[in-house]
Design an enzyme around this catalytic site. Structure first.
Site, short mmCIF file in Angstrom:
data_model
loop_
_atom_site.label_atom_id
_atom_site.label_comp_id
_atom_site.label_asym_id
_atom_site.label_seq_id
_atom_site.Cartn_x
_atom_site.Cartn_y
_atom_site.Cartn_z
N ASP A 90 -28.78 27.08 84.68
CA ASP A 90 -29.88 28.05 84.73
C ASP A 90 -29.35 29.40 84.24
OD1 ASP A 90 -28.34 28.99 86.81
OD2 ASP A 90 -29.77 28.52 88.39
N ASP A 266 -35.21 19.52 88.63
CA ASP A 266 -34.02 19.75 89.44
C ASP A 266 -34.50 20.22 90.79
OD1 ASP A 266 -33.17 22.81 90.13
OD2 ASP A 266 -34.49 22.72 88.39
N CYS A 304 -33.29 -0.28 99.47
CA CYS A 304 -32.36 0.56 98.70
C CYS A 304 -31.04 -0.17 98.51
CB CYS A 304 -32.13 1.88 99.44
SG CYS A 304 -30.95 2.96 98.64
N CYS A 306 -28.13 1.32 97.61
CA CYS A 306 -27.02 2.27 97.56
C CYS A 306 -25.89 1.84 98.50
CB CYS A 306 -27.49 3.69 97.88
SG CYS A 306 -27.58 4.07 99.64
N CYS A 309 -26.77 2.23 102.24
CA CYS A 309 -27.70 1.23 102.79
C CYS A 309 -27.10 -0.18 102.80
CB CYS A 309 -29.01 1.24 102.01
SG CYS A 309 -29.97 2.74 102.32
N HIS A 335 -27.17 8.33 99.73
CA HIS A 335 -28.48 7.66 99.78
C HIS A 335 -29.58 8.50 99.12
CE1 HIS A 335 -32.07 5.60 100.98
NE2 HIS A 335 -32.51 6.78 101.38
ZN LIG Z 1 -29.75 3.89 100.33
#
Ligand SMILES: [Zn+2]
Length: 372
Positions: A90, A266, A304, A306, A309, A335
């Site tokens: 930015d 963002d 999920c 990830c 998880c 996550h």
């Molecule tokens: Zn997750």
């Protein structure tokens, strides 16, 4: 110059791709915020594992600490922070506006005192570009004037006009630089006034940039007004360039804004909220502190994939958070970043297959009230 290739549209929603010196970016795209040359709590490898394509750096923070001299020794931010994918920075204007003491706005730029040590600085349009070039980010932003909400029409006009003049100065300065590998984006202001948004969009597009941002949203206005301004402004931006909505937002915001034709986002929400124990899931947000998770063997989000998880229960994450263990911030952030990146990637797939409408319906159909 950044070459944006629009691949598909589904309604107003767009899927595209552009190339930078540090690789390609597929849109729509979410950019995690790496304020101090780090996306808080995560390593670059963890960002990549989550599918992060591009991150945002904050010019104001990096200019004050560690400063251009240090980062310049590393030939820019990429090598300094060990991140070899694209970076957008930015202009620094928003942080001067929100963080610094004794800021003063003149035609020259923002005169301000550092929030760290009280030292005095002038952030001019030229200085902002110079700092961003030293950071060697792939996409750099024009210095603009941010407005508080509410602002009067007169204030909005003044901010719009100075934003246009500064955009011209940014582009002029950028063009004097040799060996340009970066792309300079323009920013549209205009406050909460539809006609001023139109005027700003026309003026900034006339100067001409390879990408355009909608600035001045999510500054304290009601959500409905923000969405109204975004819906009004996005179609005014050139269709053959990426459109970036700055500093927004919740998962619902992203789905709505992609549906209006926005390409880039963002926001600190996934990272900041993770550190406050708030987790984003397909069914809505949940707070890990909630006592009902004390013995819960389930993951945060069963859908999920990830790292968090796949390996950890709500009960364990709650325990870590309550005990203020460092790992809590890391696992929660892994996550949330994964959720945001996956949400936007899902939208992209839906647009490419012409089914964004169906995606939107499915997104809302599984959402429940917050804090299940
Ligand atoms: Zn997750």
């Amino acid at each position: 110059m950044l070459d944006f290739n629009l691949l598909a549209q589904s309604g107003a929603a767009r899927a595209g791709v552009f190339e930078t010196a540090h690789g390609r970016v597929e849109t729509p795209v979410f950019m995690p915020v790496g304020t101090q040359a780090t996306v808080k709590a995560l390593s670059p490898e963890e960002l990549k594992a989550a599918g992060v394509q591009i991150i945002l750096g904050n010019t104001y923070h990096l200019y004050l600490r560690p400063g251009c001299e240090t980062i310049g020794r590393f030939m820019g931010l990429h090598r300094f922070m060990h991140w070899d994918r694209p970076i957008l920075t930015d202009s620094g204007g928003f942080q001067v506006f929100s963080l610094s003491k004794l800021r003063q706005l003149t035609e020259a730029g923002y005169a301000f005192q550092s929030h760290i040590d009280g030292s005095r600085h002038l952030l001019s349009p030229e200085k902002s570009i110079q700092v961003q070039l030293c950071l060697d980010s792939d996409i750099i932003m024009c210095l603009d004037q941010c407005l508080e909400h509410p602002a009067t029409r007169e204030q909005a006009i003044a901010a719009l006009e100075i934003t246009t003049r500064w955009a011209g100065r940014c582009k002029t300065f950028w063009r004097t630089q040799t060996d340009r590998r970066n792309s300079l984006f323009g920013i549209v202001q205009g406050g909460m006034f539809a006609d001023l948004r139109r005027r700003s969009a026309e003026e900034i597009a006339t100067i001409g940039f390879p990408g355009y941002a909608v600035g001045g949203l999510s500054v304290g206005e009601p959500k409905a007004l923000m969405m109204e301004m975004a819906a009004h402004t996005l179609p005014l931006l050139p269709a053959d360039r990426p459109r970036y909505v700055m500093g927004v937002g919740t998962p619902e915001d992203l789905v709505a804004l992609v549906g209006m034709g926005a390409d880039m986002f963002d926001c600190v929400m996934p990272t900041r909220n993770a550190r406050n124990g708030q987790m984003f899931t397909a069914r809505g947000t949940l707070n890990i502190r909630n006592a009902r998770f004390r013995d819960d063997p389930e993951p945060v989000d069963a859908s999920c994939g990830c790292y968090t998880c796949r390996h950890y229960s709500l009960a364990y994450l709650r325990h870590l958070y309550m005990a203020r263990e460092i790992l809590a911030y890391r696992l929660n952030t892994i996550h949330n970043i994964h959720y945001y990146i996956n949400l936007v990637a899902g939208m992209r797939r839906a647009i490419l297959s012409g089914s964004f409408d169906r995606f939107q319906k499915a997104f809302y159909s599984v959402r429940q009230s917050p804090d299940r």
